[in-house]
Design an enzyme around this catalytic site. Structure first.
Site, mmCIF file in Angstrom:
data_model
loop_
_atom_site.group_PDB
_atom_site.id
_atom_site.type_symbol
_atom_site.label_atom_id
_atom_site.label_comp_id
_atom_site.label_asym_id
_atom_site.label_seq_id
_atom_site.Cartn_x
_atom_site.Cartn_y
_atom_site.Cartn_z
ATOM 1 N N HIS A 113 6.571 8.783 12.761
ATOM 2 C CA HIS A 113 7.013 8.857 11.265
ATOM 3 C C HIS A 113 6.632 7.673 10.602
ATOM 4 O O HIS A 113 6.267 6.684 11.041
ATOM 5 C CB HIS A 113 8.569 8.466 11.358
ATOM 6 C CG HIS A 113 9.156 7.370 12.155
ATOM 7 N ND1 HIS A 113 9.220 7.575 13.213
ATOM 8 C CD2 HIS A 113 9.628 6.198 11.712
ATOM 9 C CE1 HIS A 113 9.717 6.210 13.841
ATOM 10 N NE2 HIS A 113 9.971 5.393 12.665
ATOM 11 N N HIS A 115 6.956 5.224 7.251
ATOM 12 C CA HIS A 115 7.554 4.607 6.487
ATOM 13 C C HIS A 115 6.976 4.439 5.271
ATOM 14 O O HIS A 115 5.831 3.596 5.323
ATOM 15 C CB HIS A 115 8.100 3.140 6.829
ATOM 16 C CG HIS A 115 9.179 3.100 8.015
ATOM 17 N ND1 HIS A 115 10.267 2.585 8.028
ATOM 18 C CD2 HIS A 115 8.680 3.250 9.372
ATOM 19 C CE1 HIS A 115 10.781 2.914 9.336
ATOM 20 N NE2 HIS A 115 9.904 2.974 10.213
HETATM 21 P P1 5GP Z 1 11.399 2.737 13.344
HETATM 22 O O1 5GP Z 1 11.982 1.651 13.629
HETATM 23 O O2 5GP Z 1 11.639 3.865 14.542
HETATM 24 O O3 5GP Z 1 10.090 2.818 12.872
HETATM 25 O O4 5GP Z 1 12.230 3.754 12.166
HETATM 26 C C1 5GP Z 1 13.298 4.437 12.351
HETATM 27 C C2 5GP Z 1 13.975 4.519 10.880
HETATM 28 O O5 5GP Z 1 14.628 5.620 10.899
HETATM 29 C C3 5GP Z 1 14.729 3.353 10.499
HETATM 30 O O6 5GP Z 1 14.323 2.891 9.374
HETATM 31 C C4 5GP Z 1 16.181 3.799 10.628
HETATM 32 O O7 5GP Z 1 16.797 3.545 9.664
HETATM 33 C C5 5GP Z 1 15.780 5.365 10.348
HETATM 34 N N1 5GP Z 1 17.168 6.350 10.903
HETATM 35 C C6 5GP Z 1 17.685 6.217 11.965
HETATM 36 N N2 5GP Z 1 18.359 7.229 12.019
HETATM 37 C C7 5GP Z 1 18.546 7.883 11.003
HETATM 38 C C8 5GP Z 1 19.239 8.979 10.428
HETATM 39 O O8 5GP Z 1 19.889 9.726 11.080
HETATM 40 N N3 5GP Z 1 18.862 9.356 9.208
HETATM 41 C C9 5GP Z 1 18.011 8.635 8.284
HETATM 42 N N4 5GP Z 1 17.963 9.127 7.231
HETATM 43 N N5 5GP Z 1 17.340 7.679 8.812
HETATM 44 C C10 5GP Z 1 17.488 7.237 10.237
#
Ligand code: 5GP
Length: 127
Positions: A113, A115
């Site tokens: 993903h 951001h």
């Molecule tokens: P990572 O830390 O893996 O780079 O980012 C994962 C992101 O996914 C985090 O910013 C978190 O807030 C977001 N996230 C996790 N679960 C959900 C969800 O169920 N719905 C949405 N819209 N975002 C999520």
């Protein structure tokens, strides 16, 4: 390679993002195409915070991108990012694209993903 185990979806394989792709749980979708989905982050870290993901579920992070196989998909993710930045009004002011990859990066969800963060001045270095 350090494994990311949080936010897995053991029933169906994949992660919480698989459920969002299948529309089994709600998300505020801002962009969708045949192979890309983008939705607002549930815990926004900036006025604009969108997650841009491939619909395929087998790319854990940037660490498992295969440049040959995924070249078109990567282009589509970046094209979506620019389009969303324009749509949400941060293209001209600027924005940050982040690919957390692996445990030390803070990655929680083992589904590639991007951001997209904008709408405020970003700090550097990142935390
Ligand atoms: P990572 O830390 O893996 O780079 O980012 C994962 C992101 O996914 C985090 O910013 C978190 O807030 C977001 N996230 C996790 N679960 C959900 C969800 O169920 N719905 C949405 N819209 N975002 C999520």
């Amino acid at each position: 390679m350090g494994e990311i185990t949080a936010k897995r979806d053991p029933e169906n394989g994949g992660t919480i993002f698989s459920k969002i792709i299948r529309k089994e749980i709600p998300a505020e979708i801002v962009f969708e195409s045949d192979n890309v989905l983008a939705f607002k982050d549930i815990h926004p870290q900036a006025p604009v915070h969108v997650l841009i993901i491939p619909k395929v579920t087998d790319i854990e992070s940037a660490r498992t991108i295969d440049p040959k196989r995924h070249a078109q998909l990567l282009g589509d993710l970046y094209e979506a990012a620019n389009s969303i930045a324009k749509q949400l009004g941060v293209f001209d002011s600027g924005f940050r694209l982040v690919l957390n990859s692996g445990p030390d990066s803070g990655q929680e969800v083992p589904h590639l993903h991007m951001h997209l963060l904008g709408g405020r001045k970003m700090n550097w270095p990142p935390g």
